[in-house]
Structures are given as structure tokens and as C-alpha cells.
Design an enzyme around this catalytic site. Structure first.
Site, PDB file in Angstrom:
ATOM      1  N   SER A 144      11.271  -9.165  -5.791  1.00 11.32           N
ATOM      2  CA  SER A 144      11.884  -7.338  -5.650  1.00 11.32           C
ATOM      3  C   SER A 144      12.195  -7.313  -4.419  1.00 11.32           C
ATOM      4  CB  SER A 144      10.169  -6.583  -6.229  1.00 11.32           C
ATOM      5  OG  SER A 144      10.899  -5.573  -5.380  1.00 11.32           O
ATOM      6  N   TYR A 156       2.030  -4.476  -3.492  1.00 11.59           N
ATOM      7  CA  TYR A 156       3.060  -4.713  -4.305  1.00 11.59           C
ATOM      8  C   TYR A 156       4.017  -5.344  -3.579  1.00 11.59           C
ATOM      9  CZ  TYR A 156       7.286  -4.474  -7.726  1.00 11.59           C
ATOM     10  OH  TYR A 156       7.792  -5.090  -8.019  1.00 11.59           O
TER      11      TYR A 156
END
Ligand code: NAD
Length: 266
Positions: A144, A156
Site C-alpha cells: 500500500s 494497517y
């Protein structure tokens, strides 16, 4: 659903895709099938969706499905038994979950859940399937943009930074067997994952992205397919941002646009 464009160098490939029923997983599965590859799609659901089956119809590759919770070592063992006779050449660790809690608010259970799916899952997958990957195989981890910056979604972000480490270890560990491992870092991609995000997030993302827009799943899937193909045969241990220039710009676009506006330019 748009018709996927196939890439060369994939007709002899057999690839496991995790999270294959999600936005990017579907796009990856379809571009691989359009390229003539064989795909073992996996996800939490007990069976494949009618939508994916219908979209795959008529494409040259073959599509199989296995239920898989990436955080379960037993599930991975079952999938490994399933793929053993297939002659596996690729793994896409695509499954992942978001969690938008900030550092001050994150609960340990939530932190552990995100780590289990986003980081431990890919590790278990590599551990389970690497022994059967043939020379010329390729592992692609889906990281990401959050793995390249300090995105406030702490669990995350930390899980995706960890995935970078796993990628480099695997690239080093398996390079001698002719198995490549790489990671892609998508920016904001229009999938179900982002549908629940506040609109201000998409707006801010566009404002900080030199291309000035968010991404479609197919734009990430094409790069994943390239990394699985023989076209990328000397790319190992690489990190590829697919973010419209966000990480390259490093926030400077905001400063540059603000200065331009302050000078009365559009
Ligand atoms: N959408 C974005 O903007 C974006 C940006 C950067 C990175 N990513 C990453 O891309 C990947 C794909 O996300 P997406 O955008 O397609 O999201 P999505 O929510 O559409 O798909 C995620 C898929 O993962 C599956 N999944 C969740 N938990 C699982 C588990 N324990 N085991 C197996 N499968 C599980 C879900 O069922 C779903 O099908 C994720 O790793 C995500 O972190 C997404």
C-alpha cells in the site's frame, strides 16, 4: 465489468490469488485469465460468486476456486494439497483489511486481527506454497501507499510496512531457486475497501496525487500480472508504487499548488 486486456508471458502460469472476490482480486483474476493463465482464486466465501464466474466465461485461462482464510495455517495446508498436482508458478498475496483507528485509539484485538490478515497471512501463504513453486515462479505481495508514508491508520500502516520486510526476505531467500518476490504499493483504488472511507479521504488523495485522480483496480492488476509473467524475469525484491505519483511527489504537490494559487495562477 470492462473486458480485461491480456498480457504475454503468462500462458504456462498457474497462480493462487488471495482475496480474489474483492475489487482488486477480481481484476487480477480476470487479467490473468485473459492472458491465458490458470488461476486458483481464493477468498473467505465458501464458493465463487456468479459475477466472477460470468466475467471469466470465454477467457482463455482456467479458473478454480478454494475457500481460504489467509490467517489460518490449516486453510493454507489444505490449499497447498489442492495446488500440489497443478504445478504452481505464482502467488498473489492480495487479501487485506483496512482499519482506520488512530494510534491513540487502537485496541489490541483489532491490531492483532489486522496483523494476522495483512502480514501473518502472506507469511503463512509463502511458507505453505513456496516449497512447490517451480523455478521461474513469482510471488507478488500487495502492499500500500501506506507502507511508504505515515498514514494515520496505524495498524494497517504498520502491517503493510511489515509486508515490505517479508518481501525482501523472501526475495533473498528464494532468489537462488529462481523464484522472484516483489511488492506493489497501490494508492487509492476504487474498491469496496474504500467505499466506507470518508469522502474527504478521496478528495485529499486526489489533491496530493500528481495525476489528480484515484485508480481503477485494473490499473493495479496489470502491474501484478506483469510481475507474475516472464516479462519481469529479472525484477526481484522490487517495490513498485502504483499511486499516480503520490509518493514521488511526497506532499510537494500541495505546496506547489498552494504557492501557484497564492500567486493568482490556476
Ligand atoms: N483499495 C485501496 O485503495 C487499496 C490501496 C492500497 C492497498 N490496498 C490493498 O489491496 C488489497 C486488495 O484490496 P481491495 O481494494 O481489493 O479491497 P476489497 O475489500 O475489495 O477486497 C479485499 C478482499 O480480501 C478478502 N479478505 C478479507 N479478509 C480475508 C481473510 N482473512 N482471508 C482471505 N481473504 C480475506 C475479502 O473477502 C475481500 O474479497 C488489500 O491488501 C488492500 O490492503 C487497497
Amino acid at each position: 465489468m470492462t473486458v480485461p486486456v491480456g498480457l504475454p508471458g503468462l500462458t504456462d502460469k498457474t497462480v493462487v490469488v488471495t482475496g480474489a472476490l474483492g475489487g482488486q482480486g477480481v481484476a487480477q483474476t480476470l487479467v490473468l485469465l485473459a492472458s491465458g493463465a490458470h488461476v486458483v482464486a481464493t477468498d473467505l466465501a465458501s464458493s465463487i460468486t456468479d459475477d466472477l464466474t460470468a466475467a471469466a466465461e470465454g477467457l482463455p485461462g482456467t479458473l478454480l476456486y478454494q475457500q481460504l482464510d489467509v490467517g489460518s495455517i490449516d486453510d493454507w495446508a489444505r490449499v497447498a494439497d489442492f495446488t500440489l498436482p497443478l504445478g504452481l508458478t505464482g502467488l498473489v498475496n492480495n487479501a487485506g483489511i483496512p482499519l482506520r483507528a488512530r494510534l491513540g485509539d487502537i485496541h489490541l484485538d483489532d491490531w492483532d486481527r489486522v496483523m494476522r490478515i495483512n502480514l501473518t497471512g502472506p507469511m503463512l501463504g509463502i511458507q505453505a506454497l513456496a516449497p512447490q513453486l517451480r523455478e521461474g515462479s513469482s510471488i507478488v505481495n500487495v502492499g500500500s501507499l501506506a507502507a511508504l508514508n505515515a498514514h494515520h491508520t496505524v495498524a494497517y500502516t504498520a502491517s503493510k510496512w511489515g509486508l515490505r520486510g517479508l518481501t525482501h526476505v523472501a526475495a533473498t531467500e528464494f532468489g537462488g531457486r529462481g523464484i522472484r518476490t516483489n511488492i506493489v504499493h497501490p494508492g487509492y483504488v476504487e474498491t469496496a475497501m474504500m467505499a466506507a472511507a470518508p469522502e474527504i479521504m478521496a478528495e485529499t488523495q486526489r489533491a496530493l496525487t500528481p495525476l489528480g485522480r484515484t485508480a481503477q483496480p485494473a490499473e493495479v492488476a496489470a502491474v501484478v500480472a506483469f510481475l507474475l509473467s516472464d516479462l519481469s524475469s529479472y525484477i526481484n525484491g522490487a517495490e513498485i508504487p502504483i499511486d499516480g505519483g503520490f509518493s514521488s511527489s511526497g506532499g510537494v504537490k500541495y505546496m506547489s499548488d498552494t504557492i501557484r494559487r497564492s500567486q493568482g495562477q490556476s
